[in-house]
Design an enzyme around this catalytic site. Structure first.
Site, mmCIF file in Angstrom:
data_model
loop_
_atom_site.group_PDB
_atom_site.id
_atom_site.type_symbol
_atom_site.label_atom_id
_atom_site.label_comp_id
_atom_site.label_asym_id
_atom_site.label_seq_id
_atom_site.Cartn_x
_atom_site.Cartn_y
_atom_site.Cartn_z
ATOM 1 N N ASP A 1 -2.046 10.357 -2.062
ATOM 2 C CA ASP A 1 -2.662 9.421 -2.586
ATOM 3 C C ASP A 1 -2.977 9.967 -4.101
ATOM 4 O O ASP A 1 -2.322 9.998 -5.534
ATOM 5 C CB ASP A 1 -3.869 9.392 -2.350
ATOM 6 N N ASN B 1 -5.326 12.379 0.772
ATOM 7 C CA ASN B 1 -4.318 11.038 0.926
ATOM 8 C C ASN B 1 -5.582 10.964 2.794
ATOM 9 O O ASN B 1 -6.735 10.674 2.775
ATOM 10 C CB ASN B 1 -3.622 12.668 1.742
ATOM 11 N N LYS B 2 -4.205 9.904 3.524
ATOM 12 C CA LYS B 2 -5.562 8.994 4.195
ATOM 13 C C LYS B 2 -6.489 9.491 5.040
ATOM 14 O O LYS B 2 -6.245 10.889 5.596
ATOM 15 C CB LYS B 2 -3.852 8.339 5.121
ATOM 16 N N GLN C 1 -1.829 2.141 10.017
ATOM 17 C CA GLN C 1 -0.375 2.694 9.322
ATOM 18 C C GLN C 1 0.644 3.288 9.823
ATOM 19 O O GLN C 1 1.602 2.528 9.500
ATOM 20 C CB GLN C 1 -0.523 2.949 7.717
ATOM 21 N N ARG D 1 -7.574 -0.603 -6.578
ATOM 22 C CA ARG D 1 -8.113 0.926 -5.672
ATOM 23 C C ARG D 1 -7.900 1.831 -6.184
ATOM 24 O O ARG D 1 -7.254 2.400 -7.604
ATOM 25 C CB ARG D 1 -6.320 0.781 -4.546
ATOM 26 N N ARG E 1 0.745 -0.929 0.083
ATOM 27 C CA ARG E 1 -0.335 0.218 -0.065
ATOM 28 C C ARG E 1 0.612 1.354 0.160
ATOM 29 O O ARG E 1 1.458 1.214 0.284
ATOM 30 C CB ARG E 1 -0.990 0.050 0.850
ATOM 31 N N GLY E 2 0.243 2.317 -0.521
ATOM 32 C CA GLY E 2 0.800 3.779 -0.330
ATOM 33 C C GLY E 2 0.915 3.801 -1.637
ATOM 34 O O GLY E 2 1.495 2.835 -2.809
ATOM 35 N N ALA E 3 0.182 5.327 -2.081
ATOM 36 C CA ALA E 3 0.773 5.433 -3.919
ATOM 37 C C ALA E 3 1.378 4.837 -4.831
ATOM 38 O O ALA E 3 1.530 4.083 -5.674
ATOM 39 C CB ALA E 3 0.506 6.829 -4.129
HETATM 40 O O1 MRU Z 1 -4.087 3.357 2.352
HETATM 41 P P1 MRU Z 1 -3.265 3.549 2.234
HETATM 42 O O2 MRU Z 1 -2.014 2.764 3.466
HETATM 43 O O3 MRU Z 1 -2.658 3.493 0.835
HETATM 44 O O4 MRU Z 1 -2.401 4.787 2.467
HETATM 45 C C1 MRU Z 1 -1.290 5.751 2.236
HETATM 46 C C2 MRU Z 1 -1.422 6.866 2.384
HETATM 47 O O5 MRU Z 1 -2.504 7.601 2.713
HETATM 48 C C3 MRU Z 1 -0.325 7.847 2.162
HETATM 49 O O6 MRU Z 1 -0.553 8.683 2.717
HETATM 50 C C4 MRU Z 1 -0.011 8.115 0.226
HETATM 51 O O7 MRU Z 1 -0.060 7.119 -0.129
HETATM 52 C C5 MRU Z 1 1.258 8.099 0.173
HETATM 53 S S1 MRU Z 1 2.345 7.144 0.933
HETATM 54 C C6 MRU Z 1 4.061 8.257 0.097
#
Ligand code: MRU
Length: 376
Positions: free
Chosen positions: A255, A265-266, A214, A105, A57-59
């Site tokens: 994201d 973002n999250k 996370q 996603r 996970r993470g963009a």
């Molecule tokens: O749902 P996730 O864990 O994929 O969400 C991740 C985030 O919100 C991060 O802040 C974002 O993707 C940036 S990662 C460099």
């Protein structure tokens, strides 16, 4: 998941090729911090499952995993039969794989961005190369996406370290925008790691990040491994911590950032930005250029993923580690995975092309090469 087998723990790179270049080893982030387990993924379906279920996970890491998965799909198709596949078999198989991965996603723009790069390379190579040349070209492009991300993270660290006071700083972050979320040292965490490497006394505070933790599980784990002083708080403690004077700045990842600077973002990022404004603290968003979406004029056009309510009811499903919170049967839950922070609450973007300050529209356009006088 027959195609997934266990591997011994290795270094915390989210995803990488196996030595024969025909499968992927992926660190299962749903098991962290209790267990460092690599999964060996041998099908595109298993890569899609790993992305949907947040094993990766993470963009940026989602984009990298999808690109590698897409290359793997074509390589396997080429080698499945003694007879090389026809051009139409290659094209149809590639399209199916790309559609499967695209549907995993919706919010992280790095996913369609990486898939579009792979599609461009596929189209070019399939029109003139042999099947094995097509496979090699795709694997090269996936590796390039990962290598470029590593370099962009490094540059984000260099740009962002200028915003961290040398004589000591309390830095608050949300979710995980570190090494686990990228091909390098992270986005939001890159300036923190760079400051730490330079000997600045940084104190990192990690929001736990409900509902899947996370921050508590991943940011705390990787920051501690890196030797950074890290403290976990629940999301609801951020205001009190700011009032105590423990925080000098907030830095988060993204994201997808719209052309006007609105930030997806999250979930929980938006209230943090409101709190930062109230307390007069800078609110920074760190991201590589691949996370800007020039096609989205503002945050209202960013698709927000709504996930299964089971995550709010029970937390992350790891053998009893985080479950048991519970919500009474018959009570509904709402579980959007992301929120949108208006650009007006962002102090600056920390990018691989430097620190962007308001007005963000022209700054973003110029970074992406679409600004006045640049038609590239
Ligand atoms: O749902 P996730 O864990 O994929 O969400 C991740 C985030 O919100 C991060 O802040 C974002 O993707 C940036 S990662 C460099």
């Amino acid at each position: 998941m027959d195609d997934i087998e266990l591997l011994p723990s290795e270094i915390p790179v989210p995803v990488r090729w196996t030595s024969d270049g025909r499968a992927l080893d992926l660190l299962d982030q749903t098991l962290l911090p209790r267990e460092e387990r690599f999964l060996r993924l041998k099908t595109v379906e298993s890569v899609a499952e790993a992305i949907s279920s947040l094993r990766v996970r993470g963009a940026p890491a989602i984009g990298i995993a999808a690109a590698m998965g897409l290359a793997m799909g074509t390589l396997l198709r080429i080698e499945a039969d003694p007879e090389p596949p026809s051009r139409s078999q290659l094209v149809n198989g590639f399209r199916e794989d790309a559609d499967l991965l695209r549907g995993t996603r919706p919010t992280a723009v790095n996913l369609p961005w990486a898939l579009a790069r792979m599609e461009r390379v596929f189209k070019e190579s399939v029109s003139r190369g042999s099947p094995s040349e097509v496979g090699d070209a795709l694997a090269r492009e996936a590796d390039l996406i990962a290598a470029e991300d590593r370099e962009m993270c490094r540059r984000i660290g260099e740009a962002g370290v200028e915003l961290i006071p040398e004589n000591g700083a309390g830095v608050l972050t949300h979710c995980n925008a570190g090494a686990l979320a990228t091909g390098g040292i992270g986005t939001a965490l890159a300036p923190v790691y760079t400051a730490h490497a330079r000997g600045y006394p940084v104190r990192l505070f990690a929001d736990e990040t409900r509902p899947l933790l996370q921050g508590a599980r991943l940011t705390a784990w990787e920051a501690r491994r890196a030797g950074v002083d890290v403290t976990v708080i629940t999301d609801s403690m951020a205001g009190a911590l700011m009032k105590e004077g423990a925080i000098n700045l907030v830095i988060v990842g993204a994201d997808r950032v719209a052309a006007n600077g609105d930030v997806a973002n999250k979930i929980g990022t938006y209230p943090l930005a409101v709190l930062a404004k109230h307390h007069g603290l800078p609110f920074y968003v760190a991201l590589p250029r691949s996370t800007f979406d020039p096609e989205a004029p503002d945050g209202g056009r960013i698709p927000i993923e709504v996930r299964d309510g089971i995550e709010v009811r029970n937390g992350i499903e790891v053998e009893g580690a985080f479950d048991g919170r519970g919500v009474p049967d018959g009570v509904g839950v709402w579980n959007p995975a992301f929120d949108v922070t208006p650009a007006a609450l962002v102090t600056a973007f920390v990018t691989d092309g430097g620190v962007l300050r308001p007005p963000f529209g022209p700054a973003v356009a110029s970074l992406l090469g679409t600004g006045p006088g640049n038609t590239a």
